[in-house]
Design an enzyme around this catalytic site. Structure first.
Site, PDB file in Angstrom:
ATOM      1  N   ARG A 188      -0.784  -9.050  13.205  1.00  0.00           N
ATOM      2  CA  ARG A 188      -1.292  -7.998  12.299  1.00  0.00           C
ATOM      3  C   ARG A 188      -2.145  -8.615  11.189  1.00  0.00           C
ATOM      4  NH1 ARG A 188       4.209  -5.258  10.900  1.00  0.00           N
ATOM      5  NH2 ARG A 188       3.045  -4.208   9.266  1.00  0.00           N
ATOM      6  N   ARG A 226      -9.832   1.077   8.529  1.00  0.00           N
ATOM      7  CA  ARG A 226      -9.391  -0.276   8.862  1.00  0.00           C
ATOM      8  C   ARG A 226     -10.450  -1.053   9.633  1.00  0.00           C
ATOM      9  NH1 ARG A 226      -3.528   0.482   8.658  1.00  0.00           N
ATOM     10  NH2 ARG A 226      -2.500  -1.432   9.255  1.00  0.00           N
ATOM     11  N   LYS A 263       0.842  -1.214   0.000  1.00  0.00           N
ATOM     12  CA  LYS A 263       0.000   0.000   0.000  1.00  0.00           C
ATOM     13  C   LYS A 263       0.874   1.260   0.000  1.00  0.00           C
ATOM     14  CE  LYS A 263      -2.083  -1.074   3.874  1.00  0.00           C
ATOM     15  NZ  LYS A 263      -1.390  -2.353   4.197  1.00  0.00           N
ATOM     16  N   ARG A 318      11.062  -1.307  11.199  1.00  0.00           N
ATOM     17  CA  ARG A 318       9.970  -1.004  12.131  1.00  0.00           C
ATOM     18  C   ARG A 318       9.918  -2.003  13.277  1.00  0.00           C
ATOM     19  NH1 ARG A 318       4.822   0.049   8.290  1.00  0.00           N
ATOM     20  NH2 ARG A 318       3.864  -1.197   9.923  1.00  0.00           N
ATOM     21  N   ARG A 338      11.696  -5.711   4.925  1.00  0.00           N
ATOM     22  CA  ARG A 338      11.502  -4.279   4.653  1.00  0.00           C
ATOM     23  C   ARG A 338      12.443  -3.382   5.479  1.00  0.00           C
ATOM     24  NH1 ARG A 338       5.676  -1.950   5.447  1.00  0.00           N
ATOM     25  NH2 ARG A 338       5.805  -3.194   7.338  1.00  0.00           N
TER      26      ARG A 338
HETATM   27  P1  AP5 Z   1       4.857  -1.666   1.807  1.00  0.00           P
HETATM   28  O1  AP5 Z   1       4.533  -0.808   0.635  1.00  0.00           O
HETATM   29  O2  AP5 Z   1       5.627  -1.064   2.929  1.00  0.00           O
HETATM   30  O3  AP5 Z   1       3.529  -2.405   2.331  1.00  0.00           O
HETATM   31  P2  AP5 Z   1       2.259  -1.831   3.139  1.00  0.00           P
HETATM   32  O4  AP5 Z   1       1.052  -2.487   2.575  1.00  0.00           O
HETATM   33  O5  AP5 Z   1       2.299  -0.344   3.192  1.00  0.00           O
HETATM   34  O6  AP5 Z   1       2.581  -2.502   4.533  1.00  0.00           O
HETATM   35  P3  AP5 Z   1       2.508  -1.939   6.018  1.00  0.00           P
HETATM   36  O7  AP5 Z   1       3.193  -2.983   6.871  1.00  0.00           O
HETATM   37  O8  AP5 Z   1       3.057  -0.551   6.109  1.00  0.00           O
HETATM   38  O9  AP5 Z   1       1.021  -1.959   6.279  1.00  0.00           O
HETATM   39  P4  AP5 Z   1       0.337  -1.979   7.624  1.00  0.00           P
HETATM   40  O10 AP5 Z   1      -1.050  -1.826   7.168  1.00  0.00           O
HETATM   41  O11 AP5 Z   1       0.622  -3.140   8.502  1.00  0.00           O
HETATM   42  O12 AP5 Z   1       1.066  -0.790   8.421  1.00  0.00           O
HETATM   43  P5  AP5 Z   1       0.611   0.673   8.806  1.00  0.00           P
HETATM   44  O13 AP5 Z   1       1.817   1.515   8.811  1.00  0.00           O
HETATM   45  O14 AP5 Z   1      -0.565   1.104   7.997  1.00  0.00           O
HETATM   46  O15 AP5 Z   1       5.642  -2.952   1.238  1.00  0.00           O
HETATM   47  C1  AP5 Z   1       6.180  -3.926   2.129  1.00  0.00           C
HETATM   48  C2  AP5 Z   1       7.576  -4.381   1.602  1.00  0.00           C
HETATM   49  O16 AP5 Z   1       7.394  -5.072   0.375  1.00  0.00           O
HETATM   50  C3  AP5 Z   1       8.546  -3.218   1.306  1.00  0.00           C
HETATM   51  O17 AP5 Z   1       9.851  -3.628   1.649  1.00  0.00           O
HETATM   52  C4  AP5 Z   1       8.443  -3.031  -0.217  1.00  0.00           C
HETATM   53  O18 AP5 Z   1       9.671  -2.547  -0.759  1.00  0.00           O
HETATM   54  C5  AP5 Z   1       8.111  -4.438  -0.690  1.00  0.00           C
HETATM   55  N1  AP5 Z   1       7.228  -4.441  -1.861  1.00  0.00           N
HETATM   56  C6  AP5 Z   1       6.169  -3.621  -2.106  1.00  0.00           C
HETATM   57  N2  AP5 Z   1       5.571  -3.948  -3.267  1.00  0.00           N
HETATM   58  C7  AP5 Z   1       6.259  -5.024  -3.743  1.00  0.00           C
HETATM   59  C8  AP5 Z   1       6.107  -5.843  -4.918  1.00  0.00           C
HETATM   60  N3  AP5 Z   1       5.140  -5.622  -5.827  1.00  0.00           N
HETATM   61  N4  AP5 Z   1       6.979  -6.869  -5.083  1.00  0.00           N
HETATM   62  C9  AP5 Z   1       7.976  -7.105  -4.176  1.00  0.00           C
HETATM   63  N5  AP5 Z   1       8.172  -6.363  -3.050  1.00  0.00           N
HETATM   64  C10 AP5 Z   1       7.307  -5.341  -2.846  1.00  0.00           C
HETATM   65  O19 AP5 Z   1       0.074   0.479  10.300  1.00  0.00           O
HETATM   66  C11 AP5 Z   1       0.960   0.160  11.371  1.00  0.00           C
HETATM   67  C12 AP5 Z   1       0.172   0.109  12.671  1.00  0.00           C
HETATM   68  O20 AP5 Z   1      -0.393   1.423  12.952  1.00  0.00           O
HETATM   69  C13 AP5 Z   1      -1.033  -0.836  12.681  1.00  0.00           C
HETATM   70  O21 AP5 Z   1      -0.662  -2.155  13.004  1.00  0.00           O
HETATM   71  C14 AP5 Z   1      -1.911  -0.176  13.767  1.00  0.00           C
HETATM   72  O22 AP5 Z   1      -1.456  -0.469  15.062  1.00  0.00           O
HETATM   73  C15 AP5 Z   1      -1.706   1.310  13.517  1.00  0.00           C
HETATM   74  N6  AP5 Z   1      -2.684   1.867  12.568  1.00  0.00           N
HETATM   75  C16 AP5 Z   1      -2.423   2.418  11.347  1.00  0.00           C
HETATM   76  N7  AP5 Z   1      -3.574   2.835  10.748  1.00  0.00           N
HETATM   77  C17 AP5 Z   1      -4.571   2.532  11.619  1.00  0.00           C
HETATM   78  C18 AP5 Z   1      -5.978   2.686  11.561  1.00  0.00           C
HETATM   79  N8  AP5 Z   1      -6.599   3.222  10.481  1.00  0.00           N
HETATM   80  N9  AP5 Z   1      -6.704   2.251  12.624  1.00  0.00           N
HETATM   81  C19 AP5 Z   1      -6.113   1.727  13.719  1.00  0.00           C
HETATM   82  N10 AP5 Z   1      -4.782   1.530  13.828  1.00  0.00           N
HETATM   83  C20 AP5 Z   1      -4.014   1.941  12.780  1.00  0.00           C
END
Ligand code: AP5
Length: 217
Positions: free
Chosen positions: A173, A89, A14, A162, A128
């Protein structure tokens, strides 16, 4: 001007795709994960509440993230369109977003789902890392800096991993995604907004598949 949601499990890509779409279409990327991590870093009251929850891989309370997003959508820079990454979410967050958009007279143009196998998600998260200076994202196997140890974008030499990217937390997660977030697929399907994309290809192929679903201007 368009307003998009990127929906998908942790590690689906994402953040990677949101940055590309935002740059290509002049949209503002709104990542609740990035905003919460900034709050943790700053030691603000929100950050102090969120830290332990995030480290466990659970969700921060709805009212906190809804308030953050609602306030951010008031920003003058968001008038040209936004891409929401990691929000909503839960069904309660989606309903709150509907109300916020209605009040601000904004329209949701599309919800893009990134579909990625669970094994691949775990591999993507485990490898990552990001540049500590500019936040550019990398991966041990799939996306290494062109020169080892130097960020392609800003030349930075320091990289971060992270605290919630551990094998144990990733499992939690994923479970939280299936329990709390995956019902949003049905919610947006019924509203006619959902566009599902195969997220298993290369970053470029996934980007092209997303582009094919975006409204034509
Ligand atoms: P990346 O692009 O970083 O993936 P992502 O989907 O953004 O993954 P996240 O882990 O950031 O998502 P998340 O939803 O768990 O975390 P968030 O920060 O939102 O890609 C991942 C890796 O793969 C990278 O190394 C990239 O280079 C590689 N890659 C990408 N595309 C690729 C491809 N096509 N092929 C190969 N490799 C590829 O949330 C973190 C925490 O915050 C949550 O757990 C929660 O506690 C809190 N939080 C955030 N938002 C909310 C909300 N709305 N409500 C409640 N809690 C929340």
């Amino acid at each position: 001007m368009m307003n998009l949601i990127l929906l998908g499990p942790p590690g689906a890509g994402k953040g990677t795709q949101a940055k590309i779409i935002a740059a290509n279409h002049g949209l503002i990327q709104l990542s609740t994960g990035d905003m919460l991590r900034a709050a943790v870093e700053a030691g603000s009251p929100v950050g102090r509440k969120a830290k332990a929850v995030m480290d466990r891989g659970e969700l921060v309370p709805d009212e906190i993230v809804v308030e953050i997003i609602s306030a951010r959508l008031d920003g003058a820079d968001c008038k040209g369109g936004v891409i929401l990454d990691g929000f909503p979410r839960t069904l309660a967050q989606a309903a709150a977003l509907d109300r916020v958009l209605k009040r601000k007279k904004l329209k949701l143009d599309a919800v893009i789902e990134l579909k990625v196998n669970d094994d691949q998600l775990v591999e993507r998260i485990a490898g990552r890392f990001t540049c500590a200076t500019c936040g550019a994202g990398y991966h041990d196997r799939f996306r290494q800096p062109k020169t080892a140890g130097t960020c392609d974008v800003c030349g930075g030499k320091t990289f971060l991993r992270r605290p919630d990217d551990t094998a144990e937390t990733v499992g939690r997660r994923l479970l939280v995604y299936y329990r709390e977030t995956s019902p949003l697929l049905g919610y947006y399907y019924c509203k006619g907004n959902l566009r599902s994309v195969d997220g298993m290809g290369s970053v470029e192929d996934v980007g092209a598949a997303i582009e094919a679903h975006l409204p034509r201007r």
